[in-house]
Write a protein that holds these residues in place. Structure first.
Motif, short mmCIF file in Angstrom:
data_model
loop_
_atom_site.label_atom_id
_atom_site.label_comp_id
_atom_site.label_asym_id
_atom_site.label_seq_id
_atom_site.Cartn_x
_atom_site.Cartn_y
_atom_site.Cartn_z
N PHE A 1 16.93 -16.39 20.53
CA PHE A 1 16.85 -15.39 21.60
C PHE A 1 16.54 -16.03 22.95
CE2 PHE A 1 16.26 -12.67 17.90
CZ PHE A 1 17.20 -11.70 18.18
N GLY A 2 16.69 -17.36 23.02
CA GLY A 2 16.59 -18.02 24.33
C GLY A 2 15.31 -18.79 24.59
N GLY A 3 14.36 -18.79 23.68
CA GLY A 3 13.13 -19.54 23.91
C GLY A 3 13.34 -21.03 23.77
N PHE A 4 12.65 -21.81 24.59
CA PHE A 4 12.74 -23.25 24.55
C PHE A 4 11.46 -23.81 23.94
CE2 PHE A 4 15.62 -23.80 28.56
CZ PHE A 4 16.54 -22.94 28.01
N ALA A 5 11.59 -24.80 23.08
CA ALA A 5 10.41 -25.47 22.51
C ALA A 5 9.68 -26.24 23.61
CB ALA A 5 10.83 -26.41 21.38
N ARG A 6 8.43 -26.55 23.35
CA ARG A 6 7.61 -27.25 24.34
C ARG A 6 8.26 -28.55 24.80
NH1 ARG A 6 1.43 -27.98 23.18
NH2 ARG A 6 1.88 -25.81 22.87
N GLY A 7 8.84 -29.31 23.88
CA GLY A 7 9.48 -30.58 24.23
C GLY A 7 10.61 -30.39 25.23
N VAL A 8 11.38 -29.34 25.06
CA VAL A 8 12.49 -29.05 25.99
C VAL A 8 11.94 -28.72 27.37
CG1 VAL A 8 14.45 -27.53 26.46
CG2 VAL A 8 13.94 -28.21 24.11
N ARG A 9 10.92 -27.88 27.39
CA ARG A 9 10.33 -27.51 28.68
C ARG A 9 9.77 -28.73 29.40
NH1 ARG A 9 7.94 -23.38 25.44
NH2 ARG A 9 5.91 -24.36 25.76
N GLU A 10 9.13 -29.63 28.66
CA GLU A 10 8.56 -30.84 29.26
C GLU A 10 9.64 -31.74 29.84
OE1 GLU A 10 6.17 -32.56 26.17
OE2 GLU A 10 4.62 -31.02 26.36
N ILE A 11 10.71 -31.94 29.08
CA ILE A 11 11.81 -32.79 29.56
C ILE A 11 12.44 -32.19 30.82
CG2 ILE A 11 14.16 -33.56 29.03
CD1 ILE A 11 13.18 -33.96 26.13
N LEU A 12 12.69 -30.89 30.81
CA LEU A 12 13.28 -30.25 31.98
C LEU A 12 12.36 -30.32 33.19
CD1 LEU A 12 15.00 -27.11 30.41
CD2 LEU A 12 16.11 -29.11 31.40
N ARG A 13 11.07 -30.13 32.96
CA ARG A 13 10.10 -30.19 34.07
C ARG A 13 10.05 -31.60 34.66
NH1 ARG A 13 8.86 -27.74 37.98
NH2 ARG A 13 8.73 -25.88 36.73
N LYS A 14 10.05 -32.63 33.81
CA LYS A 14 10.04 -34.01 34.32
C LYS A 14 11.30 -34.31 35.14
CE LYS A 14 7.18 -35.94 30.65
NZ LYS A 14 7.15 -36.80 29.45
N ALA A 15 12.45 -33.86 34.64
CA ALA A 15 13.70 -34.08 35.37
C ALA A 15 13.67 -33.32 36.70
CB ALA A 15 14.89 -33.63 34.53
N ALA A 16 13.15 -32.11 36.68
CA ALA A 16 13.07 -31.33 37.92
C ALA A 16 12.14 -32.01 38.93
CB ALA A 16 12.57 -29.92 37.61
N ASP A 17 11.05 -32.59 38.45
CA ASP A 17 10.14 -33.29 39.35
C ASP A 17 10.81 -34.50 39.99
OD1 ASP A 17 8.18 -31.45 38.78
OD2 ASP A 17 7.12 -32.74 37.34
N VAL A 18 11.59 -35.24 39.21
CA VAL A 18 12.30 -36.40 39.74
C VAL A 18 13.28 -35.96 40.83
CG1 VAL A 18 14.01 -38.18 39.17
CG2 VAL A 18 12.04 -37.82 37.67
N LEU A 19 13.95 -34.84 40.61
CA LEU A 19 14.94 -34.34 41.57
C LEU A 19 14.33 -33.40 42.61
CD1 LEU A 19 17.71 -33.58 38.94
CD2 LEU A 19 17.68 -35.46 40.60
N GLN A 20 13.01 -33.30 42.62
CA GLN A 20 12.28 -32.40 43.51
C GLN A 20 12.75 -30.96 43.36
OE1 GLN A 20 12.77 -34.20 47.37
NE2 GLN A 20 11.26 -35.80 46.91
N ASN A 21 13.27 -30.64 42.17
CA ASN A 21 13.72 -29.30 41.81
C ASN A 21 14.73 -28.73 42.82
OD1 ASN A 21 13.81 -27.22 39.98
ND2 ASN A 21 12.10 -26.12 40.88
N LYS A 22 15.53 -29.64 43.40
CA LYS A 22 16.52 -29.21 44.39
C LYS A 22 17.92 -29.43 43.86
CE LYS A 22 13.57 -30.01 48.36
NZ LYS A 22 13.40 -30.71 49.61
N LEU A 23 18.80 -28.51 44.18
CA LEU A 23 20.21 -28.62 43.82
C LEU A 23 20.93 -29.55 44.78
CD1 LEU A 23 20.93 -24.83 43.30
CD2 LEU A 23 20.69 -26.54 41.50
N THR A 24 21.95 -30.22 44.27
CA THR A 24 22.82 -30.96 45.18
C THR A 24 23.68 -29.95 45.93
OG1 THR A 24 24.62 -31.17 43.58
CG2 THR A 24 22.93 -32.91 43.57
#
Length: 123
Positions: free
Chosen positions: A58-81
């Motif tokens: 139903f769309g929930g993400f496991a903790r590991g997925v959320r952590e990986i996405l958050r780290k990637a967003a931090d590297v990219l400053q959560n900004k779109l190209t």
């Protein structure tokens, strides 16, 4: 002896517990040998870390997925190209993290619908 019950944990009895034997997790006393897998080259030759990621139907993400996405967003400053902003973003996805969550959700729900479709036709 005949009629005697094997003690708990003996081969063939099945304890119901999870064990790692030979590299893969299996239930009870069943053994499945480990093998190289699809990512053996990346893991062994290139030193890439491979992780199992879990998603709820139903769309929930496991903790590991959320952590990986958050780290990637931090590297990219959560900004779109600029290209992502012009071609992929919608009014609901004005950040990199929002866009990636939406993209993953669409792929998951499409895959679930494709799996469920044959069941609907059989009923």
């Amino acid at each position: 002896m005949e009629g005697e019950r094997k003690s708990k944990g003996e081969r063939g009895q099945g304890t119901g517990r999870w064990h790692t034997r030979g590299g893969r997790v299996v239930g009870g006393d069943r053994r499945i040998p480990s093998y190289g897998g699809d990512y053996r080259y990346a893991r062994e030759d290139k030193g890439v870390e491979v992780q199992l990621l879990l998603f709820e139907s139903f769309g929930g993400f496991a903790r590991g997925v959320r952590e990986i996405l958050r780290k990637a967003a931090d590297v990219l400053q959560n900004k779109l190209t600029r290209a992502q902003y012009l071609d992929e973003a919608t009014w609901t996805t004005k950040s990199w993290l929002g866009l990636q969550r939406q993209r993953i959700s669409v792929v998951l729900h499409t895959a679930i619908a494709e799996q469920a479709a044959p069941v609907v036709y059989l009923c």
